[in-house]
Motif scaffolding. Structure first.
Motif, PDB file in Angstrom:
ATOM      1  N   TYR A  83       0.861  -1.188   0.000  1.00 30.86           N
ATOM      2  CA  TYR A  83       0.000   0.000   0.000  1.00 30.86           C
ATOM      3  C   TYR A  83       0.899   1.239   0.000  1.00 30.86           C
ATOM      4  O   TYR A  83       1.982   1.218   0.584  1.00 30.86           O
ATOM      5  CB  TYR A  83      -0.891   0.033   1.247  1.00 30.86           C
ATOM      6  N   GLU A  84       0.433   2.306  -0.610  1.00 34.52           N
ATOM      7  CA  GLU A  84       1.171   3.583  -0.640  1.00 34.52           C
ATOM      8  C   GLU A  84       2.591   3.368  -1.174  1.00 34.52           C
ATOM      9  O   GLU A  84       3.542   3.933  -0.644  1.00 34.52           O
ATOM     10  CB  GLU A  84       1.277   4.199   0.775  1.00 34.52           C
ATOM     11  N   LYS A  89       3.515   0.389   2.860  1.00 32.56           N
ATOM     12  CA  LYS A  89       3.025  -0.598   3.835  1.00 32.56           C
ATOM     13  C   LYS A  89       2.930  -1.950   3.140  1.00 32.56           C
ATOM     14  O   LYS A  89       1.955  -2.217   2.421  1.00 32.56           O
ATOM     15  CB  LYS A  89       1.661  -0.101   4.318  1.00 32.56           C
ATOM     16  N   ALA A 125       1.760  -5.369   2.508  1.00 37.32           N
ATOM     17  CA  ALA A 125       0.631  -6.127   3.054  1.00 37.32           C
ATOM     18  C   ALA A 125       0.686  -7.590   2.624  1.00 37.32           C
ATOM     19  O   ALA A 125       0.135  -8.461   3.300  1.00 37.32           O
ATOM     20  CB  ALA A 125      -0.681  -5.501   2.612  1.00 37.32           C
ATOM     21  N   HIS A 152      -4.150 -13.071  12.189  1.00 34.39           N
ATOM     22  CA  HIS A 152      -4.416 -11.911  13.011  1.00 34.39           C
ATOM     23  C   HIS A 152      -4.923 -10.744  12.171  1.00 34.39           C
ATOM     24  O   HIS A 152      -4.658 -10.708  10.981  1.00 34.39           O
ATOM     25  CB  HIS A 152      -3.071 -11.510  13.645  1.00 34.39           C
ATOM     26  N   THR A 153      -5.605  -9.776  12.780  1.00 35.84           N
ATOM     27  CA  THR A 153      -5.989  -8.547  12.078  1.00 35.84           C
ATOM     28  C   THR A 153      -4.724  -7.905  11.508  1.00 35.84           C
ATOM     29  O   THR A 153      -3.715  -7.815  12.208  1.00 35.84           O
ATOM     30  CB  THR A 153      -6.663  -7.559  13.063  1.00 35.84           C
ATOM     31  N   GLY A 154      -4.775  -7.521  10.261  1.00 31.57           N
ATOM     32  CA  GLY A 154      -3.611  -6.875   9.646  1.00 31.57           C
ATOM     33  C   GLY A 154      -2.619  -7.857   9.046  1.00 31.57           C
ATOM     34  O   GLY A 154      -1.578  -7.462   8.525  1.00 31.57           O
ATOM     35  N   SER A 155      -2.936  -9.160   9.066  1.00 30.86           N
ATOM     36  CA  SER A 155      -1.976 -10.147   8.548  1.00 30.86           C
ATOM     37  C   SER A 155      -2.003 -10.230   7.017  1.00 30.86           C
ATOM     38  O   SER A 155      -1.155 -10.883   6.426  1.00 30.86           O
ATOM     39  CB  SER A 155      -2.250 -11.523   9.157  1.00 30.86           C
ATOM     40  N   GLY A 156      -3.023  -9.611   6.387  1.00 31.28           N
ATOM     41  CA  GLY A 156      -3.038  -9.576   4.921  1.00 31.28           C
ATOM     42  C   GLY A 156      -4.172 -10.373   4.281  1.00 31.28           C
ATOM     43  O   GLY A 156      -4.216 -10.512   3.060  1.00 31.28           O
ATOM     44  N   LYS A 157      -5.116 -10.847   5.092  1.00 30.09           N
ATOM     45  CA  LYS A 157      -6.186 -11.705   4.556  1.00 30.09           C
ATOM     46  C   LYS A 157      -7.049 -10.981   3.514  1.00 30.09           C
ATOM     47  O   LYS A 157      -7.289 -11.497   2.431  1.00 30.09           O
ATOM     48  CB  LYS A 157      -7.076 -12.229   5.697  1.00 30.09           C
ATOM     49  N   SER A 158      -7.505  -9.775   3.859  1.00 39.51           N
ATOM     50  CA  SER A 158      -8.384  -9.044   2.922  1.00 39.51           C
ATOM     51  C   SER A 158      -7.642  -8.685   1.652  1.00 39.51           C
ATOM     52  O   SER A 158      -8.189  -8.785   0.551  1.00 39.51           O
ATOM     53  CB  SER A 158      -8.904  -7.745   3.529  1.00 39.51           C
ATOM     54  N   THR A 159      -6.399  -8.273   1.815  1.00 40.59           N
ATOM     55  CA  THR A 159      -5.600  -7.920   0.639  1.00 40.59           C
ATOM     56  C   THR A 159      -5.431  -9.160  -0.237  1.00 40.59           C
ATOM     57  O   THR A 159      -5.574  -9.094  -1.458  1.00 40.59           O
ATOM     58  CB  THR A 159      -4.228  -7.372   1.090  1.00 40.59           C
TER      59      THR A 159
HETATM   60  P1  ADP Z   1      -6.460  -8.467   7.450  1.00 36.66           P
HETATM   61  O1  ADP Z   1      -7.563  -8.646   6.464  1.00 36.66           O
HETATM   62  O2  ADP Z   1      -5.749  -9.731   7.784  1.00 36.66           O
HETATM   63  O3  ADP Z   1      -6.894  -7.732   8.682  1.00 36.66           O
HETATM   64  P2  ADP Z   1      -5.410  -6.487   5.588  1.00 36.66           P
HETATM   65  O4  ADP Z   1      -5.185  -7.148   4.293  1.00 36.66           O
HETATM   66  O5  ADP Z   1      -6.643  -5.658   5.757  1.00 36.66           O
HETATM   67  O6  ADP Z   1      -5.321  -7.570   6.758  1.00 36.66           O
HETATM   68  O7  ADP Z   1      -4.177  -5.553   5.921  1.00 36.66           O
HETATM   69  C1  ADP Z   1      -2.818  -5.934   5.755  1.00 36.66           C
HETATM   70  C2  ADP Z   1      -1.932  -4.743   6.086  1.00 36.66           C
HETATM   71  O8  ADP Z   1      -2.144  -3.703   5.136  1.00 36.66           O
HETATM   72  C3  ADP Z   1      -2.210  -4.134   7.452  1.00 36.66           C
HETATM   73  O9  ADP Z   1      -0.989  -3.752   8.017  1.00 36.66           O
HETATM   74  C4  ADP Z   1      -3.054  -2.920   7.146  1.00 36.66           C
HETATM   75  O10 ADP Z   1      -2.848  -1.909   8.093  1.00 36.66           O
HETATM   76  C5  ADP Z   1      -2.535  -2.504   5.788  1.00 36.66           C
HETATM   77  N1  ADP Z   1      -3.589  -1.863   4.991  1.00 36.66           N
HETATM   78  C6  ADP Z   1      -4.790  -2.406   4.662  1.00 36.66           C
HETATM   79  N2  ADP Z   1      -5.502  -1.546   3.895  1.00 36.66           N
HETATM   80  C7  ADP Z   1      -4.735  -0.441   3.744  1.00 36.66           C
HETATM   81  C8  ADP Z   1      -4.894   0.802   3.047  1.00 36.66           C
HETATM   82  N3  ADP Z   1      -6.009   1.068   2.349  1.00 36.66           N
HETATM   83  N4  ADP Z   1      -3.879   1.691   3.113  1.00 36.66           N
HETATM   84  C9  ADP Z   1      -2.748   1.428   3.801  1.00 36.66           C
HETATM   85  N5  ADP Z   1      -2.511   0.279   4.460  1.00 36.66           N
HETATM   86  C10 ADP Z   1      -3.498  -0.651   4.443  1.00 36.66           C
END
Ligand code: ADP
Length: 272
Positions: free
Chosen positions: A12-13, A20, A22, A41-48
């Motif tokens: 990201y960015e 960041k 991900a 864990h939250t923030g581990s990259g699942k959604s990405t």
């Molecule tokens: P999860 O689904 O496991 O909670 P995410 O895929 O949402 O994890 O996030 C993975 C990492 O990317 C985290 O560190 C989160 O803070 C970062 N992140 C997610 N979305 C964004 C965004 N839009 N901009 C910057 N960083 C992001």
């Protein structure tokens, strides 16, 4: 037939100082007919990660292939891919907006070129599959209970007849009965219709009891990938990631299946 990720990284960015990472070097192959759980864990990259599976996000580095074709190649038909790889975000019922449930479920197939008639047929079939009663089809989404709304929203994706169905925390906010109902529904779709299910959950309980293959994400890396026994053999590492192995229900059941003389009812974590 598969979705495969080859050394996929996502930052990201990427063009700023706030970079960041991900996803880091993720290699993954998902075949047709699998039932997979993604945990971490939250923030581990699942959604990405899941947004890379249907082309909603494009890797910063690496490649994504669907049935052997690079989905980010210039002439690739990404819209058709999105019909075949359905993605259900968290709280999908927030996206219900038509006057009736039936119209809502028709929206997806019509958007993908089905005639009104074809869409109606697919919508009715999908609503029956998810267990929404016929007398609710013409009701407004607002008249349904939370669990029914969730199922109707899921029917909206099923009506497009995806081969792969990805769901982000599908049981979030449901009561225990709604949770079990929904997880059983996913199992049935997998077993009876052969739809590949990819389920993201933070609940080791749900994942461990339903899926055949577990993927553990940790700080953007795909840490473990295997069946329950394989993944749970890394108990120490899982605990370091804040993930616990749900002993009572699963391991005790395994022991019982293997013939250990366990007496009486096996406790579940919820009972304990
Ligand atoms: P999860 O689904 O496991 O909670 P995410 O895929 O949402 O994890 O996030 C993975 C990492 O990317 C985290 O560190 C989160 O803070 C970062 N992140 C997610 N979305 C964004 C965004 N839009 N901009 C910057 N960083 C992001």
């Amino acid at each position: 037939m598969s979705i495969s990720l080859e050394k996929v990284s996502y930052i990201y960015e990427d063009n700023s100082d706030l970079k960041k990472p991900a996803l880091i070097d993720v290699d993954l192959e998902i075949g047709e007919g699998e039932f997979i759980g993604i945990i971490g864990h939250t923030g581990s990259g699942k959604s990405t990660l899941i947004q890379h599976l249907n082309g909603l996000m494009e890797p910063t580095k690496g490649h994504v292939y669907f049935e052997g074709e690079n989905i980010h190649a210039q002439d690739y038909d990404i819209k058709s891919l999105r019909g075949q790889v359905g993605l259900c975000f968290q709280y999908p019922e927030h996206q219900l907006f038509e006057t009736t449930i039936l119209e809502d479920v028709c929206f997806g197939p019509m958007n993908f070129g089905a005639s009104k008639e074809e869409a109606l047929q697919a919508a009715k079939e999908a609503l029956r599959d998810v267990g929404v009663a016929e007398e609710l089809f013409e009701k407004s989404p607002f008249e349904l209970s939370g669990g029914q709304k969730r199922r109707a929203a899921i029917a909206g994706i099923l009506a497009m007849k995806p081969k792969y169905f990805i769901l982000d925390e599908p049981t979030a906010g449901l009561d225990p009965e709604g949770r079990v109902h929904l997880l059983n529904l996913l199992k049935r779709l997998n077993q009876e219709q052969g739809i590949t299910i990819i389920l993201v959950s933070h609940s080791m309980e749900d994942i461990a009891s339903y899926v055949d293959r577990m993927i553990v994400m940790n700080r953007g890396r795909l840490e473990f990938d295997g069946d329950r026994e394989e993944v749970f053999s890394h108990q120490k590492e899982l605990e370091q990631m804040g993930l616990s192995v749900p002993f009572f229900r699963y391991l005790a059941n395994d022991l019982k299946e293997k013939g250990f003389p366990l007496e009486g009812e096996i406790l579940t974590l919820e009972d304990a």
